[in-house]
Design a protein around this motif. Structure first.
Motif, PDB file in Angstrom:
ATOM      1  N   GLY A   1       0.824  -1.300   0.074  1.00 20.97           N
ATOM      2  CA  GLY A   1      -0.085  -0.006   0.079  1.00 20.97           C
ATOM      3  C   GLY A   1       1.009   1.294  -0.074  1.00 20.97           C
ATOM      4  N   ALA A   2       2.067   1.077   0.845  1.00 20.38           N
ATOM      5  CA  ALA A   2       2.921   2.388   0.882  1.00 20.38           C
ATOM      6  C   ALA A   2       3.613   2.813  -0.438  1.00 20.38           C
ATOM      7  CB  ALA A   2       3.825   2.176   1.771  1.00 20.38           C
ATOM      8  N   ALA A   3       3.766   1.514  -1.249  1.00 20.29           N
ATOM      9  CA  ALA A   3       4.496   1.663  -2.268  1.00 20.29           C
ATOM     10  C   ALA A   3       3.629   1.999  -3.558  1.00 20.29           C
ATOM     11  CB  ALA A   3       4.929   0.243  -2.905  1.00 20.29           C
ATOM     12  N   MET A   4       2.319   1.801  -3.354  1.00 19.31           N
ATOM     13  CA  MET A   4       1.147   2.332  -4.312  1.00 19.31           C
ATOM     14  C   MET A   4       1.148   3.885  -3.973  1.00 19.31           C
ATOM     15  SD  MET A   4       0.310   0.286  -6.502  1.00 19.31           S
ATOM     16  CE  MET A   4      -0.927   1.233  -7.228  1.00 19.31           C
ATOM     17  N   GLN A   5       1.031   4.074  -2.908  1.00 20.81           N
ATOM     18  CA  GLN A   5       1.073   5.569  -2.503  1.00 20.81           C
ATOM     19  C   GLN A   5       2.400   6.440  -3.165  1.00 20.81           C
ATOM     20  OE1 GLN A   5       0.438   5.776   1.521  1.00 20.81           O
ATOM     21  NE2 GLN A   5      -1.395   6.404   1.416  1.00 20.81           N
ATOM     22  N   ARG A   6       3.515   5.904  -2.912  1.00 19.06           N
ATOM     23  CA  ARG A   6       4.770   6.402  -3.759  1.00 19.06           C
ATOM     24  C   ARG A   6       4.655   6.687  -5.052  1.00 19.06           C
ATOM     25  NH1 ARG A   6       7.172   3.417   0.472  1.00 19.06           N
ATOM     26  NH2 ARG A   6       7.931   1.740  -1.314  1.00 19.06           N
ATOM     27  N   ILE A   7       4.184   5.354  -5.762  1.00 19.66           N
ATOM     28  CA  ILE A   7       3.998   5.503  -7.184  1.00 19.66           C
ATOM     29  C   ILE A   7       2.910   6.555  -7.794  1.00 19.66           C
ATOM     30  CG2 ILE A   7       3.405   3.977  -9.102  1.00 19.66           C
ATOM     31  CD1 ILE A   7       4.558   1.771  -7.578  1.00 19.66           C
ATOM     32  N   ASP A   8       1.952   6.646  -6.972  1.00 18.50           N
ATOM     33  CA  ASP A   8       0.960   7.497  -7.462  1.00 18.50           C
ATOM     34  C   ASP A   8       1.399   9.192  -7.337  1.00 18.50           C
ATOM     35  OD1 ASP A   8      -0.978   5.553  -8.169  1.00 18.50           O
ATOM     36  OD2 ASP A   8      -2.176   5.680  -5.941  1.00 18.50           O
ATOM     37  N   TYR A   9       2.128   9.281  -6.319  1.00 17.32           N
ATOM     38  CA  TYR A   9       2.819  10.451  -5.906  1.00 17.32           C
ATOM     39  C   TYR A   9       3.819  10.851  -7.271  1.00 17.32           C
ATOM     40  CZ  TYR A   9       5.633  14.012  -4.183  1.00 17.32           C
ATOM     41  OH  TYR A   9       6.675  15.541  -4.013  1.00 17.32           O
ATOM     42  N   LEU A  10       4.624  10.151  -7.496  1.00 21.07           N
ATOM     43  CA  LEU A  10       5.665  10.155  -8.477  1.00 21.07           C
ATOM     44  C   LEU A  10       4.885  10.269  -9.915  1.00 21.07           C
ATOM     45  CD1 LEU A  10       8.241   7.661  -7.485  1.00 21.07           C
ATOM     46  CD2 LEU A  10       8.622  10.201  -7.358  1.00 21.07           C
ATOM     47  N   GLU A  11       4.005   9.533 -10.227  1.00 23.24           N
ATOM     48  CA  GLU A  11       3.096   9.630 -11.496  1.00 23.24           C
ATOM     49  C   GLU A  11       2.630  11.202 -11.673  1.00 23.24           C
ATOM     50  OE1 GLU A  11       0.137   6.468 -11.394  1.00 23.24           O
ATOM     51  OE2 GLU A  11       1.743   5.084 -12.405  1.00 23.24           O
ATOM     52  N   ARG A  12       2.053  11.580 -10.549  1.00 27.41           N
ATOM     53  CA  ARG A  12       1.659  12.989 -10.340  1.00 27.41           C
ATOM     54  C   ARG A  12       2.730  14.179 -10.582  1.00 27.41           C
ATOM     55  NH1 ARG A  12      -1.370  11.127  -6.102  1.00 27.41           N
ATOM     56  NH2 ARG A  12      -0.138  12.117  -4.528  1.00 27.41           N
ATOM     57  N   GLU A  13       3.716  13.911 -10.244  1.00 26.88           N
ATOM     58  CA  GLU A  13       4.969  14.747 -10.406  1.00 26.88           C
ATOM     59  C   GLU A  13       5.337  14.846 -11.732  1.00 26.88           C
ATOM     60  OE1 GLU A  13       6.547  17.041  -8.176  1.00 26.88           O
ATOM     61  OE2 GLU A  13       4.913  16.446  -6.790  1.00 26.88           O
ATOM     62  N   VAL A  14       5.426  13.451 -12.386  1.00 25.94           N
ATOM     63  CA  VAL A  14       5.999  13.424 -13.832  1.00 25.94           C
ATOM     64  C   VAL A  14       4.820  14.313 -14.579  1.00 25.94           C
ATOM     65  CG1 VAL A  14       6.289  11.700 -15.545  1.00 25.94           C
ATOM     66  CG2 VAL A  14       7.262  11.270 -13.434  1.00 25.94           C
ATOM     67  N   SER A  15       3.605  14.088 -14.342  1.00 28.76           N
ATOM     68  CA  SER A  15       2.798  14.827 -15.042  1.00 28.76           C
ATOM     69  C   SER A  15       2.802  16.127 -15.015  1.00 28.76           C
ATOM     70  CB  SER A  15       1.257  14.398 -14.780  1.00 28.76           C
ATOM     71  OG  SER A  15       0.218  15.086 -15.468  1.00 28.76           O
ATOM     72  N   ALA A  16       3.228  16.721 -13.852  1.00 26.61           N
ATOM     73  CA  ALA A  16       3.325  18.131 -13.711  1.00 26.61           C
ATOM     74  C   ALA A  16       4.509  18.697 -14.219  1.00 26.61           C
ATOM     75  CB  ALA A  16       3.216  18.425 -12.229  1.00 26.61           C
ATOM     76  N   SER A  17       5.452  17.609 -14.338  1.00 26.39           N
ATOM     77  CA  SER A  17       6.936  18.040 -14.901  1.00 26.39           C
ATOM     78  C   SER A  17       6.636  18.200 -16.339  1.00 26.39           C
ATOM     79  CB  SER A  17       7.810  17.133 -14.455  1.00 26.39           C
ATOM     80  OG  SER A  17       8.084  17.135 -13.452  1.00 26.39           O
ATOM     81  N   SER A  18       5.858  17.448 -17.035  1.00 21.98           N
ATOM     82  CA  SER A  18       5.617  17.587 -18.504  1.00 21.98           C
ATOM     83  C   SER A  18       4.967  18.812 -18.708  1.00 21.98           C
ATOM     84  CB  SER A  18       4.992  16.112 -19.213  1.00 21.98           C
ATOM     85  OG  SER A  18       3.690  16.259 -18.611  1.00 21.98           O
TER      86      SER A  18
END
Length: 83
Positions: free
Chosen positions: A33-50
């Motif tokens: 569950g914690a790993a999924m939260q980190r992955i979701d956060y990183l996906e949002r960051e990558v989206s914002a970076s693009s």
């Protein structure tokens, strides 16, 4: 079918082993569950970076047009100063 073919828990299995396996399974689920939260956060960051990359490209293009305009203005001013 005989009784021996059915699944059963041997009375020799200690309760501590069952508890340890249950705790280990719960820990693995919490970790996942914690790993999924980190992955979701990183996906949002990558989206914002693009999006930042696209905006930067637009600003660079606008700056290019501004430089061209400034060059034309300077050229006209230089011609006026030569007269």
């Amino acid at each position: 079918m005989s009784d021996s073919s059915h699944w059963h828990l041997d009375k020799r299995v200690p309760i501590a082993l069952i508890a340890a396996m249950s705790l280990q399974t719960a820990g693995a689920l919490l970790w996942a569950g914690a790993a999924m939260q980190r992955i979701d956060y990183l996906e949002r960051e990558v989206s914002a970076s693009s999006m930042i990359g696209e905006r930067t490209a637009r600003v660079e293009e606008q700056m290019r047009y501004l430089r061209q305009s400034m060059d034309r203005i300077e050229t006209k001013l230089d011609r006026l100063g030569d007269q």
